[in-house]
Design a protein around this motif. Sequence first.
Motif, PDB file in Angstrom:
ATOM      1  N   SER A  47       2.471  -3.999   4.490  1.00  0.00           N
ATOM      2  CA  SER A  47       2.078  -3.454   3.537  1.00  0.00           C
ATOM      3  C   SER A  47       2.406  -1.864   3.998  1.00  0.00           C
ATOM      4  O   SER A  47       3.413  -1.233   3.560  1.00  0.00           O
ATOM      5  CB  SER A  47       1.277  -3.063   2.525  1.00  0.00           C
ATOM      6  N   LYS A  48       1.583  -1.180   4.547  1.00  0.00           N
ATOM      7  CA  LYS A  48       1.383   0.539   4.657  1.00  0.00           C
ATOM      8  C   LYS A  48       2.482   0.585   5.488  1.00  0.00           C
ATOM      9  O   LYS A  48       2.856   1.625   5.067  1.00  0.00           O
ATOM     10  CB  LYS A  48       0.034   0.328   5.651  1.00  0.00           C
ATOM     11  N   ILE A  58       6.744   0.912  -3.045  1.00  0.00           N
ATOM     12  CA  ILE A  58       5.704   0.597  -4.107  1.00  0.00           C
ATOM     13  C   ILE A  58       6.192  -1.118  -3.041  1.00  0.00           C
ATOM     14  O   ILE A  58       6.902  -1.256  -2.647  1.00  0.00           O
ATOM     15  CB  ILE A  58       5.714  -0.674  -5.052  1.00  0.00           C
ATOM     16  N   ILE A  83      -6.782  -3.198  -0.615  1.00  0.00           N
ATOM     17  CA  ILE A  83      -7.110  -2.615  -1.767  1.00  0.00           C
ATOM     18  C   ILE A  83      -6.693  -0.573  -0.304  1.00  0.00           C
ATOM     19  O   ILE A  83      -6.674   0.295  -0.810  1.00  0.00           O
ATOM     20  CB  ILE A  83      -8.584  -1.928  -2.062  1.00  0.00           C
ATOM     21  N   GLN A  86      -3.768   1.120   0.128  1.00  0.00           N
ATOM     22  CA  GLN A  86      -3.181   1.651  -0.827  1.00  0.00           C
ATOM     23  C   GLN A  86      -3.916   2.871  -1.637  1.00  0.00           C
ATOM     24  O   GLN A  86      -3.289   3.736  -1.231  1.00  0.00           O
ATOM     25  CB  GLN A  86      -3.646   1.090  -2.653  1.00  0.00           C
ATOM     26  N   THR A  89      -3.023   5.231   1.482  1.00  0.00           N
ATOM     27  CA  THR A  89      -1.126   5.716   1.099  1.00  0.00           C
ATOM     28  C   THR A  89      -0.761   6.030   0.117  1.00  0.00           C
ATOM     29  O   THR A  89       0.413   6.451  -0.032  1.00  0.00           O
ATOM     30  CB  THR A  89       0.029   4.674   1.588  1.00  0.00           C
ATOM     31  N   ASN A  90      -1.905   6.087  -0.930  1.00  0.00           N
ATOM     32  CA  ASN A  90      -1.229   6.839  -2.269  1.00  0.00           C
ATOM     33  C   ASN A  90      -0.570   5.687  -2.677  1.00  0.00           C
ATOM     34  O   ASN A  90       0.116   6.736  -3.094  1.00  0.00           O
ATOM     35  CB  ASN A  90      -1.139   7.850  -2.162  1.00  0.00           C
ATOM     36  N   THR A  91      -0.577   4.943  -3.014  1.00  0.00           N
ATOM     37  CA  THR A  91       1.019   3.847  -3.055  1.00  0.00           C
ATOM     38  C   THR A  91       0.227   2.697  -3.875  1.00  0.00           C
ATOM     39  O   THR A  91      -0.445   1.842  -2.741  1.00  0.00           O
ATOM     40  CB  THR A  91       2.171   3.613  -1.830  1.00  0.00           C
ATOM     41  N   HIS A  92       0.803   1.838  -4.461  1.00  0.00           N
ATOM     42  CA  HIS A  92       0.343   0.864  -5.280  1.00  0.00           C
ATOM     43  C   HIS A  92       0.735  -0.574  -3.568  1.00  0.00           C
ATOM     44  O   HIS A  92       2.249  -0.443  -3.985  1.00  0.00           O
ATOM     45  CB  HIS A  92       0.879   0.514  -6.567  1.00  0.00           C
ATOM     46  N   ILE A  93      -0.147  -1.056  -3.854  1.00  0.00           N
ATOM     47  CA  ILE A  93       0.624  -3.033  -3.434  1.00  0.00           C
ATOM     48  C   ILE A  93      -0.167  -4.274  -3.951  1.00  0.00           C
ATOM     49  O   ILE A  93      -1.108  -4.029  -4.337  1.00  0.00           O
ATOM     50  CB  ILE A  93      -0.293  -2.469  -1.616  1.00  0.00           C
ATOM     51  N   GLU A  95      -0.984  -6.609  -4.940  1.00  0.00           N
ATOM     52  CA  GLU A  95      -1.312  -8.631  -4.923  1.00  0.00           C
ATOM     53  C   GLU A  95      -0.896  -9.535  -5.530  1.00  0.00           C
ATOM     54  O   GLU A  95      -1.416  -9.743  -6.440  1.00  0.00           O
ATOM     55  CB  GLU A  95      -3.103  -8.403  -3.911  1.00  0.00           C
TER      56      GLU A  95
END
Length: 154
Positions: A47-48, A58, A83, A86, A89-93, A95
């Motif tokens: 994700s990152k 996102i 978490i 997130q 990266t200050n970005t929503h993942i 889950e």
Amino acid sequence: MKTIGVVDTTFARFNMGRAAVDEIQQNVSAKIKRITVPGVKDLPVASKKLIEEEGCDIVIALGMPGAKEQDKICAHEASTGIIQAQLMTNTHIIEVFVHEDEAKDEKELAFLMEMRSREHALNVVNMLFHPEKLVKQAGTGQRQGFEDVGAVRH
Ligand SMILES: Cc1nc2c(=O)[nH]c(=O)nc-2n(C[C@H](O)[C@H](O)[C@H](O)CO)c1C
């Protein structure tokens, strides 16, 4: 154009990524970057990388923790990693986990995995494009997969 990352796993017993992509495409015109990793513990870095290297705005991270005790530990570790990714990266993942033992049989498991993947994909679309729709749903007891439970009354 906004880009949505979709990452799922080969460990899962249902193609959660395909359901999420289909739901996104039915609701919005966005670029989609999809990848698949072996298991839930591989979701955080995947994700990152989607955020940092592929420019995703996102990410939806989908997986199925198995029913064994070591699977549950694995899932907890994966959640912690998601978490952390997130925050880094200050970005929503978002889950999306369906625990294999949430369902009473394989038919219900397939249903739950499809519906939770789709409903969270819609949450992702709304977070990115229509955040006001989520504000309207605040406190309404939404559930993804099984039925919503509704708000409590005074
Ligand atoms: C025990 C275990 N349980 C699960 C699980 O319940 N669900 C899942 O998606 N993956 C599991 N894995 C695999 C790890 O998440 C990971 O893919 C491997 O440790 C390789 O990094 C492992 C190792």
